[in-house]
Design an enzyme around this catalytic site. Structure first.
Site, PDB file in Angstrom:
ATOM      1  N   SER A  98      13.087  -5.334  -3.252  1.00  6.56           N
ATOM      2  CA  SER A  98      13.557  -6.394  -4.150  1.00  6.56           C
ATOM      3  C   SER A  98      12.836  -7.704  -3.919  1.00  6.56           C
ATOM      4  O   SER A  98      12.956  -8.631  -4.723  1.00  6.56           O
ATOM      5  CB  SER A  98      15.054  -6.616  -3.941  1.00  6.56           C
ATOM      6  OG  SER A  98      15.281  -7.068  -2.602  1.00  6.56           O
ATOM      7  N   HIS A 123      21.216 -26.419   2.754  1.00  3.42           N
ATOM      8  CA  HIS A 123      21.441 -25.005   3.059  1.00  3.42           C
ATOM      9  C   HIS A 123      20.526 -24.122   2.202  1.00  3.42           C
ATOM     10  O   HIS A 123      20.435 -24.298   0.988  1.00  3.42           O
ATOM     11  CB  HIS A 123      22.901 -24.631   2.791  1.00  3.42           C
ATOM     12  CG  HIS A 123      23.320 -23.376   3.485  1.00  3.42           C
ATOM     13  ND1 HIS A 123      22.979 -22.126   3.028  1.00  3.42           N
ATOM     14  CD2 HIS A 123      24.053 -23.180   4.618  1.00  3.42           C
ATOM     15  CE1 HIS A 123      23.474 -21.207   3.830  1.00  3.42           C
ATOM     16  NE2 HIS A 123      24.150 -21.829   4.821  1.00  3.42           N
ATOM     17  N   ASP A 126      23.215 -21.888  -0.116  1.00  5.16           N
ATOM     18  CA  ASP A 126      24.158 -22.629  -0.948  1.00  5.16           C
ATOM     19  C   ASP A 126      23.485 -23.686  -1.820  1.00  5.16           C
ATOM     20  O   ASP A 126      23.984 -23.988  -2.920  1.00  5.16           O
ATOM     21  CB  ASP A 126      25.207 -23.314  -0.061  1.00  5.16           C
ATOM     22  CG  ASP A 126      26.062 -22.317   0.696  1.00  5.16           C
ATOM     23  OD1 ASP A 126      26.143 -21.146   0.259  1.00  5.16           O
ATOM     24  OD2 ASP A 126      26.638 -22.694   1.739  1.00  5.16           O
ATOM     25  N   ASN A 135      17.390 -10.812  -6.856  1.00  3.78           N
ATOM     26  CA  ASN A 135      17.200  -9.798  -7.889  1.00  3.78           C
ATOM     27  C   ASN A 135      16.836 -10.369  -9.251  1.00  3.78           C
ATOM     28  O   ASN A 135      16.380  -9.619 -10.127  1.00  3.78           O
ATOM     29  CB  ASN A 135      18.454  -8.935  -8.015  1.00  3.78           C
ATOM     30  CG  ASN A 135      18.756  -8.166  -6.745  1.00  3.78           C
ATOM     31  OD1 ASN A 135      17.952  -8.157  -5.810  1.00  3.78           O
ATOM     32  ND2 ASN A 135      19.894  -7.513  -6.703  1.00  3.78           N
ATOM     33  N   HIS A 182     -25.080  12.010 -25.117  1.00  3.31           N
ATOM     34  CA  HIS A 182     -25.109  13.046 -24.070  1.00  3.31           C
ATOM     35  C   HIS A 182     -26.226  12.773 -23.061  1.00  3.31           C
ATOM     36  O   HIS A 182     -26.740  13.699 -22.424  1.00  3.31           O
ATOM     37  CB  HIS A 182     -25.286  14.446 -24.669  1.00  3.31           C
ATOM     38  CG  HIS A 182     -24.290  14.806 -25.724  1.00  3.31           C
ATOM     39  ND1 HIS A 182     -23.076  15.388 -25.429  1.00  3.31           N
ATOM     40  CD2 HIS A 182     -24.317  14.650 -27.070  1.00  3.31           C
ATOM     41  CE1 HIS A 182     -22.407  15.595 -26.553  1.00  3.31           C
ATOM     42  NE2 HIS A 182     -23.131  15.137 -27.563  1.00  3.31           N
ATOM     43  N   SER A 312     -33.324  -2.741  -0.393  1.00  2.00           N
ATOM     44  CA  SER A 312     -33.392  -1.668   0.589  1.00  2.00           C
ATOM     45  C   SER A 312     -33.798  -2.212   1.948  1.00  2.00           C
ATOM     46  O   SER A 312     -34.588  -3.152   2.049  1.00  2.00           O
ATOM     47  CB  SER A 312     -34.407  -0.611   0.139  1.00  2.00           C
ATOM     48  OG  SER A 312     -34.602   0.362   1.141  1.00  2.00           O
ATOM     49  N   LYS A 318     -38.029  -2.984  -3.302  1.00  2.00           N
ATOM     50  CA  LYS A 318     -36.991  -2.355  -4.119  1.00  2.00           C
ATOM     51  C   LYS A 318     -35.906  -3.379  -4.465  1.00  2.00           C
ATOM     52  O   LYS A 318     -35.447  -4.128  -3.612  1.00  2.00           O
ATOM     53  CB  LYS A 318     -36.354  -1.185  -3.369  1.00  2.00           C
ATOM     54  CG  LYS A 318     -35.506  -0.270  -4.228  1.00  2.00           C
ATOM     55  CD  LYS A 318     -35.134   0.994  -3.441  1.00  2.00           C
ATOM     56  CE  LYS A 318     -34.487   2.034  -4.335  1.00  2.00           C
ATOM     57  NZ  LYS A 318     -33.167   1.639  -4.804  1.00  2.00           N
ATOM     58  N   GLU A 325     -23.065  -2.765  -9.842  1.00  4.84           N
ATOM     59  CA  GLU A 325     -22.344  -1.897  -8.908  1.00  4.84           C
ATOM     60  C   GLU A 325     -21.079  -2.572  -8.382  1.00  4.84           C
ATOM     61  O   GLU A 325     -20.043  -1.913  -8.187  1.00  4.84           O
ATOM     62  CB  GLU A 325     -23.277  -1.488  -7.773  1.00  4.84           C
ATOM     63  CG  GLU A 325     -24.361  -0.527  -8.260  1.00  4.84           C
ATOM     64  CD  GLU A 325     -25.514  -0.353  -7.289  1.00  4.84           C
ATOM     65  OE1 GLU A 325     -25.474  -0.958  -6.193  1.00  4.84           O
ATOM     66  OE2 GLU A 325     -26.468   0.388  -7.627  1.00  4.84           O
TER      67      GLU A 325
END
Length: 466
Positions: A98, A123, A126, A135, A182, A312, A318, A325
């Protein structure tokens, strides 16, 4: 050894750090939940501070708190809302479902600060928690935090990303390239058309996320323990919604049905769905850009990404698509987070959902990751991206898919024979069509004009297929 102090609550004595602004109930929760080492996100704590600030004002207006006490609570809650007391909220995310422990953490911290201001006791239950229950406070905080994060962070980042993609769609509009279905060669498409599709994906994602906001704007506050509103004023919920709207500059309203607002977290699950869709879209776009930039010699190489770091530790020169990514990894994390939110939504047995801290953590992390990744994607990848026109256009003339544009003129079977011979011999479709189609050069050149094939209505119809 660190100095400590002893406090008492309804269960007895508790030892806690001497300088802690929280009290016994918070310390018990710290000791009971040493699970992840991760507290609830700061955005959640700040929103909780706003809820407590609003409650103090409403209780003063209703005559339920004296003005002096209410003012001190307001000032203390404002410090929480502004992030000045984040270190005083150490309870683990994986705690009571909760969020009662975190609600009491806020009550204790605010009461301590307010007591210091007044030099008398305020308090935590209170006064600070007057008219409230964990809740209804915690579900309310979930919604307030999510709305603010979406409006102030995610939507601006997505609009920034959409503008960058739309700009590339215009800049690349005259670059004709081979389409791919594809992962195989298809008919020509313009690079700008591909990017216009990406821009539209983000535009639609923005619309979907905006569609989640009405549900998130409904607040559970005023329902107290189970939705009946026991121990609070009948106007408390409506006044709280108005006050939180004024404090945040955005719209909130009292839940139409408090039993739904506390027993379920459907608005969070709906939002998780929209974030999952965005994550999937970002993964598709980022991965497409990886593919289009692959190479540079032995890949597609149709776009060139800015080189921002060595790729790399062993291969000199590279350069990798690191931003794409990172975006893809964010997408995977967000989808996982949102799956957990969806599972959390199932755990609203009877009159209260008991997955609230986990759902809050995952929602706010997802929003933050998506916003940050979108901005980084623009700044580190899209802005400096260029089209490799020669490479993109060079693929078109040599592709056997060019035979598709001959279908309306010589029929599918005859075009297929030319395509097969082109593949077998390495000669272009155009060369073979000059020799074998029976068409004039003018007819062939018009049909096979790359840009013409990317315009609606070109080709005059033909067979469908992938």
């Amino acid at each position: 050894m660190a100095e400590t102090r002893i406090e008492r609550d309804t269960m007895g004595e508790v030892t806690l750090p001497a300088d802690a602004l929280y009290g016994a109930q918070t310390q018990r929760a710290v000791e009971n939940f040493p699970i992840s080492g991760e507290p609830l996100p700061p955005e959640f704590i700040h929103a909780l501070g706003l809820v407590k600030l609003a409650a103090a004002r409403v209780n003063r207006e209703l005559g339920l708190l004296d003005p002096e006490t209410a003012s001190a609570i307001e000032r203390a809650a404002r410090v929480v809302a502004d992030g000045g007391l984040d270190a005083q909220f150490p309870i683990d995310v994986f705690q009571t479902g909760s969020g009662t422990s975190t609600n009491m953490n806020a009550n204790e911290v605010i009461a301590t600060v307010a007591s210091s201001m007044l030099e008398r006791k305020v308090h935590p239950n209170d006064d600070v928690n007057r008219g409230q229950s964990s809740n209804d406070v915690i579900p309310t905080t979930l919604h307030v935090a999510a709305v603010l994060a979406i409006e102030n962070d995610l939507l601006p980042a997505l609009r920034y990303l959409h503008a960058a993609l739309a700009q590339k769609a215009v800049a690349f509009d005259d670059v004709v390239k081979i389409g791919r279905t594809h992962l195989m060669d298809a008919v020509p498409i313009r690079l700008g058309q591909e990017f216009s599709g990406y821009a539209r994906q983000i535009e639609l994602a923005i619309e979907r996320i905006e569609a989640t906001l009405p549900g998130l704007r409904e607040l559970a506050i005023g329902g107290t323990a189970v939705g009946t509103g026991l121990n609070t004023h009948e106007e408390f919920g409506a006044r709280m919604a108005r006050e939180l709207s004024a404090l945040t500059g955005t719209e909130f309203r009292e839940a139409e049905n408090h039993f739904e607002a506390q027993g379920s977290r459907d608005a969070y699950v709906f939002t998780a769905g929209a974030l999952t869709t965005l994550a999937a879209a970002l993964m598709k776009i980022a991965n497409d850009i990886r593919l289009l930039a692959s190479g540079p010699q032995a890949g597609l190489g149709e776009i060139v990404l800015p080189a921002i770091q060595p790729g790399s530790s062993i291969m000199p020169g590279k350069v990798n698509p690191v931003i794409s990514e990172a975006v893809i990894q964010v997408g995977a994390q967000v989808i996982g987070n949102c799956q957990a939110i969806t599972l959390g939504g199932q755990w609203g047995q009877l009159d209260l959902n008991v997955m609230l801290p986990m759902m809050a953590r995952n929602m706010l992390e997802s929003i933050r990751l998506l916003a940050n990744a979108s901005r980084v994607f623009v700044d580190k990848a899209l802005t400096g991206m260029e089209a490799n026109r020669a490479r993109a256009e060079g693929y078109v003339e040599g592709s056997i898919s060019m035979a598709t544009a001959l279908n309306p003129l010589i029929g599918y079977d005859n075009a297929a024979q030319i395509a097969k011979k082109s593949h077998a011999t390495g000669r272009t479709v155009r060369e073979l069509a000059y020799e074998e189609s029976g068409l004039s050069r003018e007819q062939i050149d018009e049909a096979l004009h790359p840009h013409r094939q990317t315009v609606p209505g070109a080709g005059g119809g033909g067979s469908a297929g992938g």
